[in-house]
Design an enzyme around this catalytic site. Structure first.
Site, PDB file in Angstrom:
ATOM      1  N   ASN A 247       4.311  -2.481  -8.214  1.00  0.00           N
ATOM      2  CA  ASN A 247       4.790  -1.510  -9.196  1.00  0.00           C
ATOM      3  C   ASN A 247       4.114  -1.715 -10.540  1.00  0.00           C
ATOM      4  O   ASN A 247       3.731  -0.745 -11.218  1.00  0.00           O
ATOM      5  CB  ASN A 247       6.303  -1.644  -9.359  1.00  0.00           C
ATOM      6  CG  ASN A 247       7.057  -1.141  -8.156  1.00  0.00           C
ATOM      7  OD1 ASN A 247       7.172  -1.840  -7.157  1.00  0.00           O
ATOM      8  ND2 ASN A 247       7.574   0.069  -8.232  1.00  0.00           N
ATOM      9  N   GLU A 248       3.978  -2.962 -10.941  1.00  0.00           N
ATOM     10  CA  GLU A 248       3.356  -3.274 -12.228  1.00  0.00           C
ATOM     11  C   GLU A 248       1.916  -2.789 -12.274  1.00  0.00           C
ATOM     12  O   GLU A 248       1.488  -2.147 -13.246  1.00  0.00           O
ATOM     13  CB  GLU A 248       3.403  -4.784 -12.468  1.00  0.00           C
ATOM     14  CG  GLU A 248       2.731  -5.227 -13.758  1.00  0.00           C
ATOM     15  CD  GLU A 248       2.949  -6.696 -14.054  1.00  0.00           C
ATOM     16  OE1 GLU A 248       2.309  -7.203 -15.014  1.00  0.00           O
ATOM     17  OE2 GLU A 248       3.738  -7.356 -13.346  1.00  0.00           O
ATOM     18  N   ARG A 249       1.163  -3.060 -11.236  1.00  0.00           N
ATOM     19  CA  ARG A 249      -0.254  -2.695 -11.234  1.00  0.00           C
ATOM     20  C   ARG A 249      -0.441  -1.191 -11.187  1.00  0.00           C
ATOM     21  O   ARG A 249      -1.353  -0.650 -11.835  1.00  0.00           O
ATOM     22  CB  ARG A 249      -0.951  -3.392 -10.059  1.00  0.00           C
ATOM     23  CG  ARG A 249      -1.065  -4.896 -10.271  1.00  0.00           C
ATOM     24  CD  ARG A 249      -1.362  -5.684  -9.016  1.00  0.00           C
ATOM     25  NE  ARG A 249      -1.375  -7.112  -9.320  1.00  0.00           N
ATOM     26  CZ  ARG A 249      -1.364  -8.086  -8.411  1.00  0.00           C
ATOM     27  NH1 ARG A 249      -1.336  -7.770  -7.119  1.00  0.00           N
ATOM     28  NH2 ARG A 249      -1.377  -9.352  -8.789  1.00  0.00           N
ATOM     29  N   LEU A 252       0.334   0.089 -14.733  1.00  0.00           N
ATOM     30  CA  LEU A 252      -0.759  -0.222 -15.657  1.00  0.00           C
ATOM     31  C   LEU A 252      -1.926   0.738 -15.461  1.00  0.00           C
ATOM     32  O   LEU A 252      -2.541   1.203 -16.437  1.00  0.00           O
ATOM     33  CB  LEU A 252      -1.220  -1.669 -15.459  1.00  0.00           C
ATOM     34  CG  LEU A 252      -0.251  -2.761 -15.922  1.00  0.00           C
ATOM     35  CD1 LEU A 252      -0.745  -4.131 -15.471  1.00  0.00           C
ATOM     36  CD2 LEU A 252      -0.070  -2.735 -17.429  1.00  0.00           C
TER      37      LEU A 252
END
Length: 387
Positions: A247-249, A252
């Site tokens: 989710n973070e990548r 970003l």
């Protein structure tokens, strides 16, 4: 080809208008302060339902699809400053996904609900001073004492760290640190409230870029929290965090696209008005062709992101999508930042110009959420390019 509905278009308009009104005008002030006021901004985002777009309405979410998340981060990245977009992304897609997926009902009510309604600021603490890229080698330890964990160790480079009301901590709960994926067993995700005795913000870090977001070192000295604060299964936090990293990548990569689009547009506008040798700079074929090529590459990345989002909606494994998108977003952002600054000439190097801040911010896309080299490590194994 992704089809955006009327609701998606309305959401994009809503986020853009909010960003232009509530974020953009304060960019210089928040950059100078080294932080944005999350406890003031997040309730405004929550009022519009923007802190929990995909989350269950039972906890204050909107139950929306993943394309709404794409739109949110594109638009936040478009307006800037990038540090604010990053801080919001921590709240929406980096510190809370595991809690939503694996957390107990009690944990969700106590920590997720306040995060989604903007009452609580959260952070995720994985990286340590001596262990960043190799998550399995981290040494912060939580030792069980009856119904409590007793936590000792430190975490570094934690976005939202000085303002967070609670931390999604990855700590070792059994076994010994061991590099590589084989060392992943024995780690757990634990919610640590910021008012826990023994927890402290060791120092606020002074960064090259992303200066509008606060970043901290955190220390845990016999910090005691209930074992019930464990998210999901004890000793399986490594795998939960790997899922959260996806989710973070993705977030970003989405945000980076928004920022790059704005940078190219603003640079083209400048080149149309700046005259050299009695003609606009945009009339220089080298400059025009360079911007056109960068724009084409950005379009490829944007549609790759959309393909990733569709795969996510279908419930497919998006590990490769997230890894490739993050890698290419970081590299392209650095190239666009350097090009835009260069094309502005001397004024582009001045702090009064947006290009200077964008240039300083751009390396983070290749560092946060896993460095380029980590992305290549992951890809080499996914694609069979290893011994």
């Amino acid at each position: 080809m992704v089809t955006f509905t009327a609701e998606h278009v309305a959401l994009r308009k809503l986020v853009r208008e909010f960003s232009e009104k509530e974020i953009g005008p304060y960019a210089d002030e928040w950059e100078a302060n080294g932080s944005f006021p999350a406890h003031e901004l997040f309730p405004k985002l929550a009022e519009l339902g923007l802190l929990g777009l995909e989350y269950d309405p039972a906890y204050g979410g909107q139950g929306a699809d993943h394309l709404c998340t794409v739109i949110l981060h594109e638009e936040l990245g478009r307006v800037g400053p990038a540090g604010v977009a990053l801080g919001i992304g921590i709240q929406t897609d980096m510190a809370t996904p595991s809690l939503h997926r694996y957390g107990s009902e009690e944990l969700k009510q106590r920590y997720l609900v306040p995060a989604l309604n903007g009452e609580a600021v959260c952070a995720v603490a994985v990286t340590e001073p001596d262990s960043g890229s190799d998550v399995a080698a981290l040494t912060t330890r939580a030792v069980r004492d009856g119904d409590d964990w007793v936590i000792n160790g430190s975490k570094a480079y934690i976005t939202n760290g000085t303002q967070a009301d609670w931390i999604c901590l990855l700590a070792r709960t059994s076994g010994k640190p061991a590099g590589g994926a084989g060392g992943g067993v024995g780690l757990s995700q634990i919610i640590v409230p910021a008012d826990t005795p023994g927890f402290q913000v060791s120092r606020k870090l002074d960064k090259l870029g992303m200066r509008s977001s606060d970043t901290a070192e955190l220390t845990f000295t016999d910090a005691r929290v209930p074992v019930a604060n464990t998210i999901g299964e004890i000793d399986l936090g490594f795998y939960q965090q790997m899922s959260q990293f996806q989710n973070e990548r993705l977030a970003l990569s989405y945000a980076a696209v928004g920022g790059m689009e704005t940078a190219l547009t603003r640079t083209a506008d400048y080149l149309k008005t700046r005259k050299v040798f009695d003609k606009p700079l945009i009339g220089n074929q080298h400059l025009a062709f360079t911007l056109a090529e960068l724009s084409a590459r950005l379009d490829v990345l944007r549609h790759y992101n959309y393909a990733a989002a569709e795969a996510y909606i279908r419930g497919e494994d998006v590990n490769r999508f997230a890894t490739v998108g993050k890698l290419e977003a970081g590299r392209l952002a650095r190239e666009i930042a350097a090009t835009c600054l260069q094309f502005h000439g001397a004024i582009g190097y001045m702090e009064e110009m947006w290009t200077a801040r964008y240039f300083r911010d751009s390396p983070v896309w290749s560092i946060g959420g896993g460095a380029d080299e980590v992305m290549l490590y992951v890809l080499s194994r996914l694609d069979g390019y290893h011994a």
